[in-house]
Design a protein around this motif. Sequence first.
Motif, PDB file in Angstrom:
ATOM      1  N   UNK A 154       0.906  -1.276   0.130  1.00  0.00           N
ATOM      2  CA  UNK A 154       0.275  -0.064  -0.136  1.00  0.00           C
ATOM      3  C   UNK A 154       0.620   1.283  -0.059  1.00  0.00           C
ATOM      4  N   UNK A 155       2.088   1.040   0.870  1.00  0.00           N
ATOM      5  CA  UNK A 155       2.741   2.386   0.797  1.00  0.00           C
ATOM      6  C   UNK A 155       3.459   2.453  -0.869  1.00  0.00           C
ATOM      7  N   UNK A 156       4.011   1.398  -1.222  1.00  0.00           N
ATOM      8  CA  UNK A 156       4.323   1.240  -2.666  1.00  0.00           C
ATOM      9  C   UNK A 156       3.489   2.256  -3.394  1.00  0.00           C
ATOM     10  N   UNK A 157       2.226   1.806  -3.223  1.00  0.00           N
ATOM     11  CA  UNK A 157       1.282   2.487  -4.229  1.00  0.00           C
ATOM     12  C   UNK A 157       1.263   3.843  -4.239  1.00  0.00           C
ATOM     13  N   UNK A 158       1.105   4.159  -2.821  1.00  0.00           N
ATOM     14  CA  UNK A 158       1.426   5.798  -2.547  1.00  0.00           C
ATOM     15  C   UNK A 158       2.402   6.330  -3.095  1.00  0.00           C
ATOM     16  N   UNK A 159       3.551   5.749  -2.815  1.00  0.00           N
ATOM     17  CA  UNK A 159       4.902   6.483  -3.328  1.00  0.00           C
ATOM     18  C   UNK A 159       4.630   6.468  -4.835  1.00  0.00           C
ATOM     19  N   UNK A 160       4.369   5.389  -5.397  1.00  0.00           N
ATOM     20  CA  UNK A 160       4.293   5.572  -6.928  1.00  0.00           C
ATOM     21  C   UNK A 160       3.314   6.628  -7.461  1.00  0.00           C
ATOM     22  N   UNK A 161       2.098   6.865  -6.874  1.00  0.00           N
ATOM     23  CA  UNK A 161       1.299   7.718  -6.953  1.00  0.00           C
ATOM     24  C   UNK A 161       1.867   9.202  -6.978  1.00  0.00           C
ATOM     25  N   UNK A 162       2.568   9.178  -6.093  1.00  0.00           N
ATOM     26  CA  UNK A 162       3.123  10.842  -5.782  1.00  0.00           C
ATOM     27  C   UNK A 162       4.544  10.807  -6.486  1.00  0.00           C
ATOM     28  N   UNK A 163       5.277   9.881  -7.125  1.00  0.00           N
ATOM     29  CA  UNK A 163       6.404   9.904  -7.832  1.00  0.00           C
ATOM     30  C   UNK A 163       7.521   9.766  -6.856  1.00  0.00           C
ATOM     31  N   UNK A 164       7.583   9.130  -5.745  1.00  0.00           N
ATOM     32  CA  UNK A 164       8.334   9.163  -4.523  1.00  0.00           C
ATOM     33  C   UNK A 164       9.248   7.954  -4.415  1.00  0.00           C
ATOM     34  N   UNK A 165       9.346   7.212  -5.519  1.00  0.00           N
ATOM     35  CA  UNK A 165       9.685   5.853  -5.443  1.00  0.00           C
ATOM     36  C   UNK A 165      11.312   5.935  -5.081  1.00  0.00           C
ATOM     37  N   UNK A 166      11.848   7.044  -5.583  1.00  0.00           N
ATOM     38  CA  UNK A 166      13.351   7.108  -5.227  1.00  0.00           C
ATOM     39  C   UNK A 166      13.688   7.279  -4.010  1.00  0.00           C
ATOM     40  N   UNK A 167      12.725   7.526  -2.915  1.00  0.00           N
ATOM     41  CA  UNK A 167      13.302   7.630  -1.657  1.00  0.00           C
ATOM     42  C   UNK A 167      13.544   6.378  -1.129  1.00  0.00           C
TER      43      UNK A 167
END
Length: 78
Positions: free
Chosen positions: A56-69
């Motif tokens: 679910x957090x991966x989903x939120x990160x991908x949604x907001x373009x924050x995967x690089x964190x």
Amino acid sequence: MEMNNLQNQQFLIDLAKMKMPFGKYKGRFLIDLPEYYIVWYKTKGFPNGKLGKQMELVYELQLNGLEDVIRKIKRDFT
């Protein structure tokens, strides 16, 4: 139950190290799962437990373009 900063940090480190334990993408880091696959789980329902929370957090990160964190954490801790 609210997580403190150390729990939050450990959750992010655990997420960075976590690999998909089953299915088509078994063995792939969760943060590297294709977006369509995570979106599919969002509509189907994430698994129970820690894996589901991580996805679910991966989903939120991908949604907001924050995967690089998480990718930076992965480089630092794996």
